[in-house]
Design a protein around this motif. Structure first.
Motif, PDB file in Angstrom:
ATOM      1  N   TYR B 770       0.647  -1.077  -0.604  1.00  0.00           N
ATOM      2  CA  TYR B 770      -0.554   0.333   0.431  1.00  0.00           C
ATOM      3  C   TYR B 770       0.620   1.754   0.400  1.00  0.00           C
ATOM      4  CZ  TYR B 770      -3.542   3.060   1.008  1.00  0.00           C
ATOM      5  OH  TYR B 770      -4.636   3.999   0.838  1.00  0.00           O
ATOM      6  N   PRO B 771       0.969   1.610  -1.126  1.00  0.00           N
ATOM      7  CA  PRO B 771       2.391   2.416  -1.158  1.00  0.00           C
ATOM      8  C   PRO B 771       1.832   3.975  -0.472  1.00  0.00           C
ATOM      9  CG  PRO B 771       1.657   1.534  -3.535  1.00  0.00           C
ATOM     10  CD  PRO B 771       0.892   1.174  -1.797  1.00  0.00           C
ATOM     11  N   ASN B 772       2.199   4.719  -0.505  1.00  0.00           N
ATOM     12  CA  ASN B 772       2.856   6.331  -0.201  1.00  0.00           C
ATOM     13  C   ASN B 772       2.011   7.004  -0.992  1.00  0.00           C
ATOM     14  OD1 ASN B 772       2.565   6.209   2.923  1.00  0.00           O
ATOM     15  ND2 ASN B 772       4.773   5.310   3.079  1.00  0.00           N
ATOM     16  N   PHE B 773       1.304   8.144  -0.830  1.00  0.00           N
ATOM     17  CA  PHE B 773       0.926   9.170  -1.549  1.00  0.00           C
ATOM     18  C   PHE B 773       1.442  10.485  -0.913  1.00  0.00           C
ATOM     19  CE2 PHE B 773      -2.866  10.455  -5.221  1.00  0.00           C
ATOM     20  CZ  PHE B 773      -2.048  11.239  -5.446  1.00  0.00           C
ATOM     21  N   TYR B 774       1.967  11.336  -1.487  1.00  0.00           N
ATOM     22  CA  TYR B 774       1.658  12.674  -0.989  1.00  0.00           C
ATOM     23  C   TYR B 774       1.406  13.639  -1.731  1.00  0.00           C
ATOM     24  CZ  TYR B 774       4.399   9.963   2.270  1.00  0.00           C
ATOM     25  OH  TYR B 774       5.310   9.265   3.525  1.00  0.00           O
ATOM     26  N   SER B 775       0.781  14.835  -1.816  1.00  0.00           N
ATOM     27  CA  SER B 775       1.012  16.119  -2.941  1.00  0.00           C
ATOM     28  C   SER B 775       1.767  16.982  -1.948  1.00  0.00           C
ATOM     29  CB  SER B 775      -0.686  16.564  -2.455  1.00  0.00           C
ATOM     30  OG  SER B 775      -0.495  18.063  -3.458  1.00  0.00           O
ATOM     31  N   LEU B 776       2.283  17.431  -3.250  1.00  0.00           N
ATOM     32  CA  LEU B 776       3.738  18.219  -2.875  1.00  0.00           C
ATOM     33  C   LEU B 776       4.029  19.746  -2.956  1.00  0.00           C
ATOM     34  CD1 LEU B 776       7.209  16.925  -3.683  1.00  0.00           C
ATOM     35  CD2 LEU B 776       5.658  16.448  -2.092  1.00  0.00           C
ATOM     36  N   HIS B 777       2.484  20.525  -3.876  1.00  0.00           N
ATOM     37  CA  HIS B 777       2.533  21.653  -4.634  1.00  0.00           C
ATOM     38  C   HIS B 777       2.020  22.217  -3.256  1.00  0.00           C
ATOM     39  CE1 HIS B 777      -0.946  18.918  -6.001  1.00  0.00           C
ATOM     40  NE2 HIS B 777      -1.540  20.319  -5.683  1.00  0.00           N
ATOM     41  N   TRP B 821       5.596  12.796  -9.765  1.00  0.00           N
ATOM     42  CA  TRP B 821       4.400  12.754 -10.805  1.00  0.00           C
ATOM     43  C   TRP B 821       4.391  14.036 -10.262  1.00  0.00           C
ATOM     44  CZ3 TRP B 821       1.139   9.553 -13.711  1.00  0.00           C
ATOM     45  CH2 TRP B 821       0.348  10.517 -14.342  1.00  0.00           C
ATOM     46  N   ILE B 822       4.026  14.811 -12.017  1.00  0.00           N
ATOM     47  CA  ILE B 822       3.889  15.811 -12.866  1.00  0.00           C
ATOM     48  C   ILE B 822       2.613  15.793 -13.315  1.00  0.00           C
ATOM     49  CG2 ILE B 822       5.761  16.062 -14.140  1.00  0.00           C
ATOM     50  CD1 ILE B 822       6.143  19.419 -12.588  1.00  0.00           C
ATOM     51  N   GLY B 823       1.976  17.391 -12.796  1.00  0.00           N
ATOM     52  CA  GLY B 823       1.140  17.677 -13.520  1.00  0.00           C
ATOM     53  C   GLY B 823       0.953  17.923 -14.744  1.00  0.00           C
ATOM     54  N   ARG B 824       0.154  17.997 -16.247  1.00  0.00           N
ATOM     55  CA  ARG B 824       0.870  18.330 -17.411  1.00  0.00           C
ATOM     56  C   ARG B 824       0.374  20.144 -17.254  1.00  0.00           C
ATOM     57  NH1 ARG B 824      -3.475  16.573 -22.391  1.00  0.00           N
ATOM     58  NH2 ARG B 824      -3.278  14.545 -20.333  1.00  0.00           N
ATOM     59  N   ASP B 825      -0.141  20.260 -16.494  1.00  0.00           N
ATOM     60  CA  ASP B 825      -0.258  22.178 -16.131  1.00  0.00           C
ATOM     61  C   ASP B 825       0.174  22.593 -15.000  1.00  0.00           C
ATOM     62  OD1 ASP B 825      -2.284  22.382 -18.139  1.00  0.00           O
ATOM     63  OD2 ASP B 825      -4.304  22.816 -17.253  1.00  0.00           O
ATOM     64  N   ALA B 826       0.987  21.887 -14.635  1.00  0.00           N
ATOM     65  CA  ALA B 826       2.423  22.560 -13.732  1.00  0.00           C
ATOM     66  C   ALA B 826       2.736  24.205 -13.578  1.00  0.00           C
ATOM     67  CB  ALA B 826       3.190  21.268 -13.669  1.00  0.00           C
ATOM     68  N   VAL B 827       2.783  24.957 -12.947  1.00  0.00           N
ATOM     69  CA  VAL B 827       2.845  26.604 -13.565  1.00  0.00           C
ATOM     70  C   VAL B 827       4.450  25.970 -13.606  1.00  0.00           C
ATOM     71  CG1 VAL B 827       1.159  27.607 -12.438  1.00  0.00           C
ATOM     72  CG2 VAL B 827       2.548  27.110 -10.832  1.00  0.00           C
ATOM     73  N   PRO B 828       4.727  26.997 -14.723  1.00  0.00           N
ATOM     74  CA  PRO B 828       6.366  27.218 -15.022  1.00  0.00           C
ATOM     75  C   PRO B 828       7.270  27.489 -13.128  1.00  0.00           C
ATOM     76  CG  PRO B 828       4.985  28.399 -16.581  1.00  0.00           C
ATOM     77  CD  PRO B 828       3.858  27.883 -15.134  1.00  0.00           C
ATOM     78  N   GLN B 829       6.902  27.616 -12.553  1.00  0.00           N
ATOM     79  CA  GLN B 829       7.363  28.967 -11.720  1.00  0.00           C
ATOM     80  C   GLN B 829       7.893  27.127 -10.807  1.00  0.00           C
ATOM     81  OE1 GLN B 829       8.851  31.507 -10.699  1.00  0.00           O
ATOM     82  NE2 GLN B 829       9.381  30.702  -9.473  1.00  0.00           N
ATOM     83  N   LEU B 830       6.898  26.412 -10.829  1.00  0.00           N
ATOM     84  CA  LEU B 830       6.888  25.241 -10.253  1.00  0.00           C
ATOM     85  C   LEU B 830       8.461  24.674 -10.434  1.00  0.00           C
ATOM     86  CD1 LEU B 830       5.678  23.287  -7.243  1.00  0.00           C
ATOM     87  CD2 LEU B 830       4.703  21.976 -10.158  1.00  0.00           C
ATOM     88  N   VAL B 831       8.041  24.387 -11.666  1.00  0.00           N
ATOM     89  CA  VAL B 831       9.351  23.040 -12.167  1.00  0.00           C
ATOM     90  C   VAL B 831      10.448  24.067 -13.079  1.00  0.00           C
ATOM     91  CG1 VAL B 831       9.544  22.391 -15.071  1.00  0.00           C
ATOM     92  CG2 VAL B 831       7.604  22.846 -14.096  1.00  0.00           C
ATOM     93  N   MET B 832      10.358  25.219 -12.445  1.00  0.00           N
ATOM     94  CA  MET B 832      11.326  25.737 -12.396  1.00  0.00           C
ATOM     95  C   MET B 832      12.147  26.014 -10.653  1.00  0.00           C
ATOM     96  SD  MET B 832      13.087  27.754 -13.491  1.00  0.00           S
ATOM     97  CE  MET B 832      14.967  29.081 -13.647  1.00  0.00           C
ATOM     98  N   ASP B 833      10.458  26.441  -9.541  1.00  0.00           N
ATOM     99  CA  ASP B 833      11.751  25.689  -8.210  1.00  0.00           C
ATOM    100  C   ASP B 833      12.522  24.541  -8.141  1.00  0.00           C
ATOM    101  OD1 ASP B 833      11.602  28.030  -7.738  1.00  0.00           O
ATOM    102  OD2 ASP B 833       9.381  27.768  -6.609  1.00  0.00           O
TER     103      ASP B 833
END
Ligand SMILES: [Zn+2]
Lengths: 137, 937
Positions: B770-777, B821-833
């Motif tokens: 039963y894996p662990n699943f966290y939301s980071l953003h 896992w990164i969603g396709r609408d991830a804001v550029p700032q998140l990807v940059m960070d």
């Protein structure tokens, strides 16, 4: 004594021998359960007897077939098929790593074989006597 | 009494214990408690939290207050208990999400949902958490719904209470898997000691039931499998209590059943005799039992470690030795065939050995090592002591393996250190141009065996090819047509008897084998894993290893380094004893069963789990029973010792107490072992059916005996609160790579997953299932920063892709792999960070190492990844994969397959699984219901 008489005399002796091996297997298994023997030695010992036992039984069965004793052959055919299948699947040898896990099925199998050899022993004996009786008058 | 507040080092709190009228000191980070004030650290914490001596704790179970605080953090003990109502996801979805078929609309809807908030406190690992009664504290809100049930009756004044929950309305709650097992309520005066350590911690030994039914028929009524799950030899993280050692070689054992004296015996006859807790035989107390041999004066019996600790180690006198303690011996069998060299495995392995030479256990300079390289020939290396040069001896006759030289092959690590270092530095280059394809693994094993047979020790095999010649040669039997058919389980069985018979020889000679497998193609992991399985070693699999990818090299070097540095137990045998009428009936794990109850383990690695099924043979009349595991072993420092792990459990004749005491984590661990065994002896399908049917049986039994509906129809699917996660764990098992229904899983991956399922301790196994699943953003601001218990982790989410938002960043990890896992609408700032890249489009999926960037979010994310890799015991260093929502399908599907509450292909979603269970349960209940009706019509 005629042909059938000799055949069943031989069968009686064979059945006695097979009976003896089955009893031996039973004793060995109970030894294992009470820790008188370790699984490696047990499997080494028993595996020496597995093929000879199967061969002896197969020989007897084939002998019945070629001598036209079809009832006796049909009685033995299921066990022969069972043994052949085991050898084909390569699980006729006792595996020391799995022996404790598979002990119960093994014991059950030997117990059934024991019963079968016992019954066939008496059947061959009866057939032998029958053959002798039919000859004598 | 002076308040100890001023003297406390950071991370400690003091708690007034009313029972003992003294302070109890708690290390909040680990939950470790002690009476002695801790030594003050260099820097004193400015405001140590010390609670005033309270009076209202007088009636509580000893330590409960302190433990509650240690677990949840001071002053917040109730707030952090899972908020069931808030935690429940939004109304049960009717539309089911299918991985791979994600419709855009679904994601949009989900974006509107507020993230769940469980309370921002980092939970310590559940296994290290001290016991505390959780369930009685706050019954879940669903309770009201089931108010008509008689499950809520109290079991006496002090005992477990049964809370029924309805699986249809209460979805799985990941935090519950981190709870300690149901509390063990022993009858008063059953324990000699007041110590909280008198019963072994669950991380060493736990039972599927914490109250043992008195009869077999009662156990059968509950349908819960009875078994022990044990890890007698587990690693200790910093700050954890060492296992106390009894050094005076006074070992009191029962004359009849050979039980070691423990906190659950009784002293009788003025303390001159003791009554065995298992067979009730009265034994004499050894003369020197009350004598302090160190100071040569009368000692205090009550201070002896074996009377106060459930886990204790005895230094064994010479009676326990067949021969003088052996030195630790390591032989490395290194594959130098073309593929091994090309993959960079040899270079990485030799460098790792070289770098870890100081960490190989060698306290008194006795450790011996040897290196054998092999392709289709064997290459031996003489390592003269003192000299710096080694010479190579080639043996190409592999049919009748012999050692080319009687001496200098197996050498003392310290004496031959210079030669060894030179060899390790050069080995990979020596075979740089080796174009030989093929492997004589069998003969190499025989050579290694010959070398170490007189002593015993550890053979570490590092190979990247399928054994092709000599004894133990294997054929490529991978056949895509067989996958997914009943014949598939044949591929999971050993292909050649050599690996079993050789394993037995090894076991007799005290040789243990570890396998590190790297093949780019089929390597028959199932067959090769037999050797570690029966010689108590471990298998590690690095499919398609390529050292030119730094991630691969780091992972292997990290894990191999940890294995090298691991203090192993040598020449060990393990036996589990239990009270009268309890019998160990079958054994699962890596060892060879040498007699009905004796497990032979030539070397015991740390953090391996074993599972033992237990049978109740006759009615148990004692108020409590004791399980005692004893591991006789030689430490790698040359001392003969016995590790004894004792667990006492109460007995019960009450079915509801049986249910209330069931430990879902232990049950899942036992079921994993049984499922793997069944998949090999029968078919994979049978093992899945058996798992499903077991779950149905338990639910049917619960419904029939614990709910008002009894045999009748019911709109609920009832189970006790402490078993609430069992269905989802079973679903996780059914969806695990080792068991899952699929025609796509390569047999090597399946076999490796099965090896993991049967050897991982619960702490690592549960996330694997039963894996662990966290939301980071959108994690709470404190997550990823250092808190009281180290890095604060985000709250775990239920494993469903409904929680995936299109602009989000998530971690999904199962202890073996981490997916970012990164969603396709991830804001550029998140990807940059996080990735230091301008936008989502330029980000590439796949294995990666996160850059360390100079912004707080990146640091928090790396801290969480880091903590994920370190928080569990065991040597595993999971790979990190970046998974883009619209990236390569295989990787995406792999990550989504961890979200086990979703539907995937033929595998049901959690809701579907629950309704399947419910249908089956009502069908099972029907016949008796019909008879019932008929009788009263
Ligand atoms: Zn006893």
């Amino acid at each position: 004594m005629g042909y059938a008489g000799w055949l069943f005399l031989f069968a009686v002796l064979m059945a006695a021998g097979l009976l003896f091996t089955a009893v031996f297997f039973m004793i060995m298994f109970s030894d294992l359960e009470s820790d008188y023997i370790n699984p490696v030695d047990l499997c080494n010992k028993l595996n020496q007897f597995v093929l000879p036992e199967h061969t002896a039984h197969a020989f007897l069965t084939v002998l019945f077939l070629i001598s036209g004793q079809f009832i006796a052959f049909l009685l033995n055919a299921p066990l022969l098929a069972f043994n052949v299948r085991k050898i084909m699947n390569q699980n006729h040898v006792y595996d020391a790593t799995e022996i404790f896990r598979t002990l119960e099925p093994h014991k059950k199998e030997i117990f059934i074989k024991l019963g079968f050899y016992l019954l066939s022993f008496f059947y061959y004996l009866y057939r032998m006597i029958l053959a002798l009786v039919q000859e004598s008058p | 009494m002076a308040s100890p507040a001023q003297q406390l080092p950071p991370g400690w709190t003091a708690e007034w214990d009313a029972t003992h009228q003294r302070y109890l000191f708690i290390e909040t980070h680990t939950g470790h408690t002690q009476w002695e004030p801790p030594a003050a650290g260099p820097e004193l914490s400015p405001q140590p939290s010390v609670s005033p001596p309270p009076s209202h704790h007088a009636k509580r179970r000893q330590y409960a207050a302190g433990q509650t605080q240690a677990y949840y953090g001071v002053g917040d003990s109730l707030a952090a208990v899972p908020q069931y109502s808030a935690a429940a996801p939004q109304p049960q979805p009717t539309q089911l999400f299918t991985p791979g078929l994600a419709a855009d609309g679904q994601f949009q809807q989900q974006q509107q949902q507020p993230p769940p908030y469980y309370g921002g406190h980092a939970e310590p690992e559940y296994i290290n958490a001290p016991q505390q009664p959780v369930y009685p504290v706050q019954p879940p809100s669903q309770m009201g719904v089931l108010a008509d049930q008689f499950g809520q009756m109290t079991m006496g004044h002090k005992g477990l209470r049964l809370f029924t929950t309805n699986l249809l309305t209460s979805p799985p709650e990941p935090l519950e898997l981190r709870q300690p097992p149901p509390e063990i309520f022993l009858p008063p005066n059953s324990c000699l000691s007041q110590s909280p350590y008198a019963n072994a911690d669950a991380s060493y030994q736990r039972c599927t039931l914490n109250a043992i039914p008195t009869t077999n028929s009662l156990l059968n009524k509950s349908k819960i499998p009875l078994g022990l799950v044990l890890t007698p030899y587990r690693s200790l993280k910093e700050g954890e209590e060492e296992v106390p050692v009894v050094t005076d070689t006074v070992i009191a054992r029962c004359r009849r059943c050979r039980t070691y004296i423990n906190p659950y015996v009784q002293f009788i006859d003025g303390g001159n005799r003791w009554r065995c807790c298992m067979c009730s035989l009265s034994n004499e107390v050894p003369q020197l039992f009350d004598w302090d041999q160190v100071r040569n004066q009368p000692g205090d019996r009550w201070a002896r470690a074996e009377l106060n600790h459930g886990v204790v180690e005895f230094v064994a006198p010479t009676e326990y030795m067949v021969r003088p303690p052996q030195p630790a011996v390591y032989i490395f069998l290194i594959d130098v065939s073309h593929s091994a060299i090309q993959s960079g495995m040899v270079a990485t392995a030799t460098r790792t050995i070289l770098e870890n030479l100081d960490r190989i256990p060698d306290e008194n300079g006795r450790t011996k090592v040897s290196i054998i390289a092999f392709d289709t020939s064997l290459y031996f290396f003489t390592l003269p002591s003192g000299g710096a040069e080694s010479s190579m001896l080639v043996v190409s006759d592999i049919d009748d393996v012999f050692l080319p030289k009687p001496t200098d092959l197996l050498v003392n690590l310290q004496e031959a250190r210079p030669a060894l270092e030179t060899l390790l530095g050069r080995l990979s280059d020596m075979f740089q141009d080796n174009h030989t394809v093929g492997s004589a693994l069998g003969p190499a094993l025989q050579a290694g065996f010959q070398m170490m047979a007189p002593i015993g020790g550890k053979i570490m095999v590092l190979t990247a090819s399928l054994p092709s010649i000599g004894v133990g040669a294997l054929k490529n039997r991978e056949d895509p047509k067989v996958l997914g058919t009943p014949k598939e389980s044949g591929l999971l069985q050993a292909a050649s008897p050599f690996y079993k018979t050789f394993a037995i020889e090894c076991s007799r000679a005290q040789v243990s084998v570890d396998m590190f497998l790297f093949s780019p193609g089929y390597q028959d992991v199932a067959t090769l894993a037999c050797l570690p399985h029966y010689t108590a070693g471990q298998t590690f699999f690095y499919p398609a290893f390529n050292a030119s990818r730094t991630e691969d090299a780091i992972k292997f070097a990290h894990e191999f380094g940890k294995v090298l540095a691991m203090p192993i137990m040598l020449e060990a045998v393990m036996r589990v004893r239990a009270s009268k009428n309890l019998r160990m009936s079958s054994f699962h794990g890596n060892f060879f069963v040498r007699s009905t109850d004796l497990l032979a383990m030539p070397a015991v690695p740390q953090d391996l789990s074993y599972a033992i099924e237990v049978q109740i043979e006759d009615t148990i009349t004692a108020p409590f029973v004791v399980f005692q595991t004893a591991v006789l072993h030689t430490t790698c420092y040359g001392e003969r010792r016995i590790r004894v792990v004792t667990t006492a459990l109460p007995t019960t004749s009450n079915l509801s107490e049986v249910f209330a005491s069931a430990d879902q984590v232990a049950i899942a661990t036992l079921l994993a072992n049984k499922a793997v065994e069944r998949s090999i002896t029968h078919r994979l399908e049978d093992s899945r059916d058996a798992l499903f049917n077991k779950m149905v049986e338990v639910l049917t039994a619960y419904k029939a005996s614990m709910t008002a509906a009894g045999a009748g129809a019911s709109a609920q699917l009832a189970i006790s609160e402490n078993l609430k996660m069992l269905p989802v764990l079973v679903l996780g098992l059914l969806k695990n790579v080792g068991i899952r229904q699929s025609a796509q899983i390569p047999p090597d991956l399946r076999a490796y997953a099965q090896a993991l399922l049967t050897s991982l301790p619960s702490q690592i196994l549960i996330p694997y299932v039963y894996p662990n699943f966290y939301s980071l953003h959108n994690m709470p601001p404190e997550c990823g920063t250092v808190g009281e218990h180290g890095i604060i982790m985000p709250p775990p989410l239920p494993l469903t892709s409904e929680r995936l938002e299109r602009h989000g960043l998530y971690v999904i990890e199962d202890g073996q792999t981490i997916f970012l896992w990164i969603g396709r609408d991830a804001v550029p700032q998140l990807v940059m960070d996080v990735f230091n890249l301008p936008s989502y489009e330029v980000l590439r999926g796949g294995k990666t190492t996160l850059p360390v960037l100079d912004n707080p979010f990146s640091q928090r994310v790396t801290a969480i990844i880091q903590k994920t890799r370190e928080m569990r015991r065991g040597v595993y260093y999971p790979h990190l994969y970046i998974v883009k929502e619209d990236g390569e399908p295989p990787l995406r599907l792999w990550a989504l397959s961890c979200l086990i509450q979703d539907r995937a292909d033929v595998l049901p979603s959690y809701q579907q699984f629950i309704s399947q269970l419910k249908d089956k349960v009502s069908v099972n209940s029907m016949p008796s219901f019909a008879i019932f009706n008929w009788m009263f019509m």
